[in-house]
Scaffold this active site. Sequence first.
Site, PDB file in Angstrom:
ATOM      1  N   GLY A 197     -10.965 -16.529  -5.626  1.00  0.00           N
ATOM      2  CA  GLY A 197     -11.502 -17.382  -4.563  1.00  0.00           C
ATOM      3  C   GLY A 197     -12.014 -18.725  -5.060  1.00  0.00           C
ATOM      4  N   SER A 246     -14.770 -14.024   5.630  1.00  0.00           N
ATOM      5  CA  SER A 246     -14.191 -13.314   4.508  1.00  0.00           C
ATOM      6  C   SER A 246     -14.689 -11.860   4.448  1.00  0.00           C
ATOM      7  CB  SER A 246     -14.583 -14.044   3.233  1.00  0.00           C
ATOM      8  OG  SER A 246     -13.738 -13.693   2.209  1.00  0.00           O
ATOM      9  N   SER A 279     -14.046  -9.427   6.545  1.00  0.00           N
ATOM     10  CA  SER A 279     -14.416  -8.907   7.870  1.00  0.00           C
ATOM     11  C   SER A 279     -13.216  -8.431   8.673  1.00  0.00           C
ATOM     12  CB  SER A 279     -15.169  -9.973   8.657  1.00  0.00           C
ATOM     13  OG  SER A 279     -16.297 -10.407   7.943  1.00  0.00           O
ATOM     14  N   ARG A 314      -6.168   0.581  12.814  1.00  0.00           N
ATOM     15  CA  ARG A 314      -4.951   0.611  13.631  1.00  0.00           C
ATOM     16  C   ARG A 314      -5.255   0.611  15.128  1.00  0.00           C
ATOM     17  NH1 ARG A 314      -0.031   3.653  11.620  1.00  0.00           N
ATOM     18  NH2 ARG A 314       0.654   1.555  11.171  1.00  0.00           N
ATOM     19  N   GLU A 315      -6.456   1.073  15.480  1.00  0.00           N
ATOM     20  CA  GLU A 315      -6.813   1.117  16.898  1.00  0.00           C
ATOM     21  C   GLU A 315      -7.088  -0.279  17.464  1.00  0.00           C
ATOM     22  OE1 GLU A 315      -6.037   3.828  17.823  1.00  0.00           O
ATOM     23  OE2 GLU A 315      -6.441   5.180  16.141  1.00  0.00           O
TER      24      GLU A 315
HETATM   25  P1  GDP Z   1     -10.636 -10.074   5.286  1.00  0.00           P
HETATM   26  O1  GDP Z   1     -11.312 -10.450   4.015  1.00  0.00           O
HETATM   27  O2  GDP Z   1     -11.196 -10.788   6.472  1.00  0.00           O
HETATM   28  O3  GDP Z   1      -9.172 -10.184   5.176  1.00  0.00           O
HETATM   29  O4  GDP Z   1     -11.004  -8.546   5.541  1.00  0.00           O
HETATM   30  P2  GDP Z   1     -10.206  -7.194   5.174  1.00  0.00           P
HETATM   31  O5  GDP Z   1      -9.161  -6.907   6.186  1.00  0.00           O
HETATM   32  O6  GDP Z   1      -9.786  -7.236   3.763  1.00  0.00           O
HETATM   33  O7  GDP Z   1     -11.349  -6.138   5.353  1.00  0.00           O
HETATM   34  C1  GDP Z   1     -12.576  -6.222   4.648  1.00  0.00           C
HETATM   35  C2  GDP Z   1     -13.239  -4.894   4.616  1.00  0.00           C
HETATM   36  O8  GDP Z   1     -13.490  -4.466   5.964  1.00  0.00           O
HETATM   37  C3  GDP Z   1     -12.368  -3.834   3.974  1.00  0.00           C
HETATM   38  O9  GDP Z   1     -13.187  -3.002   3.196  1.00  0.00           O
HETATM   39  C4  GDP Z   1     -11.805  -3.084   5.157  1.00  0.00           C
HETATM   40  O10 GDP Z   1     -11.530  -1.735   4.843  1.00  0.00           O
HETATM   41  C5  GDP Z   1     -12.882  -3.216   6.223  1.00  0.00           C
HETATM   42  N1  GDP Z   1     -12.322  -3.254   7.592  1.00  0.00           N
HETATM   43  C6  GDP Z   1     -11.267  -3.987   8.026  1.00  0.00           C
HETATM   44  N2  GDP Z   1     -10.991  -3.740   9.327  1.00  0.00           N
HETATM   45  C7  GDP Z   1     -11.896  -2.828   9.744  1.00  0.00           C
HETATM   46  C8  GDP Z   1     -12.128  -2.163  11.006  1.00  0.00           C
HETATM   47  O11 GDP Z   1     -11.442  -2.367  12.003  1.00  0.00           O
HETATM   48  N3  GDP Z   1     -13.187  -1.288  11.031  1.00  0.00           N
HETATM   49  C9  GDP Z   1     -13.969  -1.048   9.928  1.00  0.00           C
HETATM   50  N4  GDP Z   1     -14.963  -0.180  10.042  1.00  0.00           N
HETATM   51  N5  GDP Z   1     -13.761  -1.651   8.736  1.00  0.00           N
HETATM   52  C10 GDP Z   1     -12.743  -2.518   8.639  1.00  0.00           C
HETATM   53  P1  PGA Z   2     -10.557 -13.063   2.542  1.00  0.00           P
HETATM   54  O1  PGA Z   2      -9.878 -14.096   1.527  1.00  0.00           O
HETATM   55  O2  PGA Z   2     -10.979 -13.915   3.694  1.00  0.00           O
HETATM   56  O3  PGA Z   2      -9.455 -12.153   2.838  1.00  0.00           O
HETATM   57  O4  PGA Z   2     -11.715 -12.399   1.924  1.00  0.00           O
HETATM   58  C1  PGA Z   2     -10.379 -14.588   0.375  1.00  0.00           C
HETATM   59  C2  PGA Z   2     -11.569 -15.478   0.561  1.00  0.00           C
HETATM   60  O5  PGA Z   2     -11.795 -16.017   1.667  1.00  0.00           O
HETATM   61  O6  PGA Z   2     -12.288 -15.650  -0.416  1.00  0.00           O
HETATM   62 MN    MN Z   3     -10.475 -15.909   3.282  1.00  0.00          MN
END
Ligand code: GDP
Ligand code: PGA
Ligand code: MN
Length: 595
Positions: free
Chosen positions: A199, A249, A251, A503-504
């Site tokens: 990052g 990030s 989320s 998935r939901e």
């Molecule tokens: P990004 O950084 O925004 O891309 O987030 P990610 O998709 O990598 O998810 C970050 C964390 O949130 C991971 O540990 C996932 O397992 C968890 N997470 C993602 N989607 C969900 C969801 O719909 N429900 C729950 N409880 N956790 C989720």
């Molecule tokens: P993330 O991507 O949003 O999937 O966590 C990397 C970042 O923003 O640092």
């Molecule tokens: Mn990001």
Amino acid sequence: MSNTHVREYVAHWAGVTGAERVEVVSAADDARLVQEALAAGELLPAGDGNYYSRSYFKDVARTEERTVVATSDEADKGVYNNWKPASEMKPKLIELMTGASAGKTMYVIPYLMSPKGSPLEKFAAGVELTDNINVVLQMIRMSRVGVEYINDLGDNFVKAVHVTGDLPNLGQGTPDDKRNFVTVADERTILHFGSSYGGNALLGKIAHGLRQGAYDGWKNGFLVEQFMLLGITDKETGAKYNICGGFPSASGKTNLAMTLAPDALGDRYYVEFYGDDIAWIWVDEDGVLRGFNPENGVFGVAKDTNEKTNPTAIDSIKPGVGAIFTNVAYNEKTQEVWWEGRGDKPTDLDGWLDWKGERIADRPAEEADAPWAHPNSRFTTTLANVPNVAKDFEDPAGVEIHGIIFGGRTRDREPLIRAINDVAEGVYDGLTLGAEATAATDGLEGVLRYDPMSMRPFMSYSEADYAQHWLDVIGAAKEKPVFAHVNWFQRGDDGRFLWPGYRENLRPLLWLMQYKNGEVKGVETPVGVIPAREELNLDGLDEQALADLDTILTIDKARWQQEMGFREKHLAQFDGLPEAIWEAHRRVAEALDKS
Ligand code: GDP
Ligand code: PGA
Ligand code: MN
Ligand code: MN
């Protein structure tokens, strides 16, 4: 390399950093570079054809307070961009970088943050210089890398210099912190010193793809956002909808974009992956809002990724695909990797090392329960490995955008989904995105804060100008996208998630598209339109989820009224915020009071 501007740039920084050699890399060099990294111990084998790396233990997340956007115009100063004068930051970075790559190779990585041939291509080319081979391998997975992307560009490329520095001696987190991550946005120059974590160090992705891109987009009429982008096809009707959206990030962007396909909800829908972290968005000559993912790979959070939550992600990191795992737990004997939420914890501790490289079997009793993997540990894999990557993900024309969603980790108040038709109210909703910070940002996990459009860590100019730019770009689209706020993370009294998520999450998105089409009416509330319970597809949801549904389809009036006060203070920080945003705020506040 025929581009003399690139040669001059490389020679200049080789001189400053004192690198011993210079090597220009292309994606075709990957296999050889992997062998060199393995031989040097910078990379370890993770089973057959996958790899493992560890970053320094104080260097595992983006560091917002050390990240600065610098320009020569103080009018670019915002609340979140940590603006500094370019004249102050450039000499400081040159001083830090001087001689700091002595004895090392300086790799030259020409890259493109765009599908080839897109109308935004001229903003997408860059050359990252780095003294870290892991950064090279990750960049090859995350962006389009090769000299062919820059040969004909003259001086029109982003200059992105990355110097790792002496990680154990940078004073991370102390008053004498030497790390500095600077985007000199009006000079299209990026200078990052003091980290090898993705990052902070994958400059194509984070500093160019988001911060520099956002600045260029502001000056040239397009939007650059921390957005995932997915397409939903209804196989019965043939209709296809593309939805993009920002969550802070860690989320849920990667999971949302990846996990829904291909047999979503009993095979009726096919969900395609376009992108999971960045979208560049513009209005084309015909007035159509379009977007593409500028990246070529996924840098996903490992935690809780498993066959059930995200089978598509598991498939994209299967043996032999060349994925790189960072800061997960590693077995030095069997070369297996593991993270919290991967499945059963190995019971035989032999060979297992935690994310710091410390032997799990030797842990003192008081650390027995500490996580094996860092909560922000990651996997890196190219888009071609993602089973549901859209066939047209490299189409330079991008795809039409039908919906824009915002979300984050909000433990109360925010319902499962609320749709917003009005553009100013949609932009207002993005600007007031409030969620819990995560482990992807150093030291802030769990802190509730506002994160406009999820761009807080990547803002490159003032929030007021940003809001106006959003109104202008979306305002120029002939057909407006529907906006929505989503929340997969509302909690019960016992701390459980009230919605099963993963998935939901397709269910509320389908409702949103039906709502846009006028197939369902929803329930009007002061903060948007929420689904009537019977409008949601609930087939196959478990008892607990069905029982919790009413709570997450409810607007808590008192809590929302309190929130409006917080929002007012948040927005008041942004001098010169467009009146249309204040009007949207007042409309929502009044509607709440009357409800
Ligand atoms: P990004 O950084 O925004 O891309 O987030 P990610 O998709 O990598 O998810 C970050 C964390 O949130 C991971 O540990 C996932 O397992 C968890 N997470 C993602 N989607 C969900 C969801 O719909 N429900 C729950 N409880 N956790 C989720
Ligand atoms: P993330 O991507 O949003 O999937 O966590 C990397 C970042 O923003 O640092
Ligand atoms: Mn990001
Ligand atoms: Mn992600």
